[in-house]
Scaffold this motif. Structure first.
Motif, mmCIF file in Angstrom:
data_model
loop_
_atom_site.group_PDB
_atom_site.id
_atom_site.type_symbol
_atom_site.label_atom_id
_atom_site.label_comp_id
_atom_site.label_asym_id
_atom_site.label_seq_id
_atom_site.Cartn_x
_atom_site.Cartn_y
_atom_site.Cartn_z
ATOM 1 N N LYS A 69 4.052 -6.693 7.520
ATOM 2 C CA LYS A 69 5.116 -6.079 6.730
ATOM 3 C C LYS A 69 4.460 -5.213 5.665
ATOM 4 N N HIS A 70 5.043 -4.058 5.405
ATOM 5 C CA HIS A 70 4.497 -3.144 4.408
ATOM 6 C C HIS A 70 5.497 -2.941 3.287
ATOM 7 N N SER A 71 4.974 -2.757 2.113
ATOM 8 C CA SER A 71 5.802 -2.279 1.014
ATOM 9 C C SER A 71 5.044 -1.137 0.361
ATOM 10 N N MET A 72 5.770 -0.148 -0.080
ATOM 11 C CA MET A 72 5.160 1.057 -0.642
ATOM 12 C C MET A 72 4.889 0.938 -2.140
ATOM 13 N N ASP A 73 5.409 -0.119 -2.772
ATOM 14 C CA ASP A 73 5.165 -0.295 -4.202
ATOM 15 C C ASP A 73 5.257 -1.776 -4.561
ATOM 16 N N GLY A 74 4.801 -2.103 -5.751
ATOM 17 C CA GLY A 74 4.768 -3.494 -6.180
ATOM 18 C C GLY A 74 6.141 -4.113 -6.345
ATOM 19 N N GLN A 75 7.098 -3.331 -6.816
ATOM 20 C CA GLN A 75 8.451 -3.858 -6.981
ATOM 21 C C GLN A 75 9.044 -4.231 -5.629
ATOM 22 N N ILE A 111 -4.391 -2.225 -5.787
ATOM 23 C CA ILE A 111 -4.368 -2.295 -7.256
ATOM 24 C C ILE A 111 -3.471 -1.206 -7.822
ATOM 25 N N LYS A 112 -3.561 -0.011 -7.277
ATOM 26 C CA LYS A 112 -2.858 1.157 -7.821
ATOM 27 C C LYS A 112 -1.660 1.528 -6.958
ATOM 28 N N ILE A 113 -0.626 0.702 -7.005
ATOM 29 C CA ILE A 113 0.611 1.042 -6.305
ATOM 30 C C ILE A 113 1.688 1.335 -7.343
ATOM 31 N N GLU A 152 0.861 -1.196 0.000
ATOM 32 C CA GLU A 152 0.000 0.000 0.000
ATOM 33 C C GLU A 152 0.886 1.231 0.000
ATOM 34 N N ASP A 153 0.619 2.159 -0.911
ATOM 35 C CA ASP A 153 1.461 3.347 -1.004
ATOM 36 C C ASP A 153 0.988 4.510 -0.141
ATOM 37 N N LEU A 154 -0.218 4.457 0.390
ATOM 38 C CA LEU A 154 -0.703 5.528 1.258
ATOM 39 C C LEU A 154 -0.444 5.161 2.721
ATOM 40 N N ARG A 155 0.382 5.927 3.373
ATOM 41 C CA ARG A 155 0.782 5.624 4.757
ATOM 42 C C ARG A 155 -0.410 5.557 5.710
ATOM 43 N N GLU A 156 -1.369 6.443 5.529
ATOM 44 C CA GLU A 156 -2.538 6.444 6.411
ATOM 45 C C GLU A 156 -3.318 5.134 6.283
ATOM 46 N N ASP A 157 -3.513 4.671 5.047
ATOM 47 C CA ASP A 157 -4.236 3.416 4.829
ATOM 48 C C ASP A 157 -3.463 2.231 5.399
ATOM 49 N N ALA A 158 -2.138 2.249 5.228
ATOM 50 C CA ALA A 158 -1.306 1.169 5.771
ATOM 51 C C ALA A 158 -1.397 1.143 7.295
ATOM 52 N N PHE A 159 -1.373 2.313 7.914
ATOM 53 C CA PHE A 159 -1.475 2.410 9.369
ATOM 54 C C PHE A 159 -2.805 1.845 9.859
ATOM 55 N N LEU A 160 -3.910 2.263 9.232
ATOM 56 C CA LEU A 160 -5.237 1.802 9.650
ATOM 57 C C LEU A 160 -5.403 0.297 9.442
ATOM 58 N N PHE A 161 -4.870 -0.215 8.333
ATOM 59 C CA PHE A 161 -4.945 -1.647 8.051
ATOM 60 C C PHE A 161 -4.204 -2.437 9.125
#
Length: 92
Positions: free
Chosen positions: A33-39, A63-65, A9-18
């Protein structure tokens, strides 16, 4: 080692809430574990050894990372033999 969930997930707020929601329902018994992009998600997954791959419980892909969309990561993920036991989910 606790079960692990990968959240791309590229949005920090969404990652935090998840992560907060997952920890709440699991009683803090999950490693998220989080990643900010698909790569980065693909790199994380490709670096896991056999035992760490077995600890992975779920992969959740936006979908849109950046760099590789969830639509690009998912087919690659499904072709990896060591992850056949796992669920992967796409969301927008």
């Amino acid at each position: 080692m606790p079960p692990t969930i990968l959240h791309a997930e590229d949005l920090r707020e969404d990652a935090f809430l998840f992560e907060r929601a997952l920890r709440s329902v699991s009683g803090n018994k999950l490693a998220v574990k989080h990643s900010m992009d698909g790569q980065a998600a693909m790199h994380f997954l490709s670096q896991l050894d056999f035992h760490a791959a077995l600890q992975l419980e779920l992969v959740v892909l936006d979908i849109k990372i950046p760099r590789r969309s969830g639509f690009e990561v998912l087919p690659w993920f499904r072709q990896q033999p060591r992850f056949t036991h796992l669920l992967a989910a796409l969301f927008s």
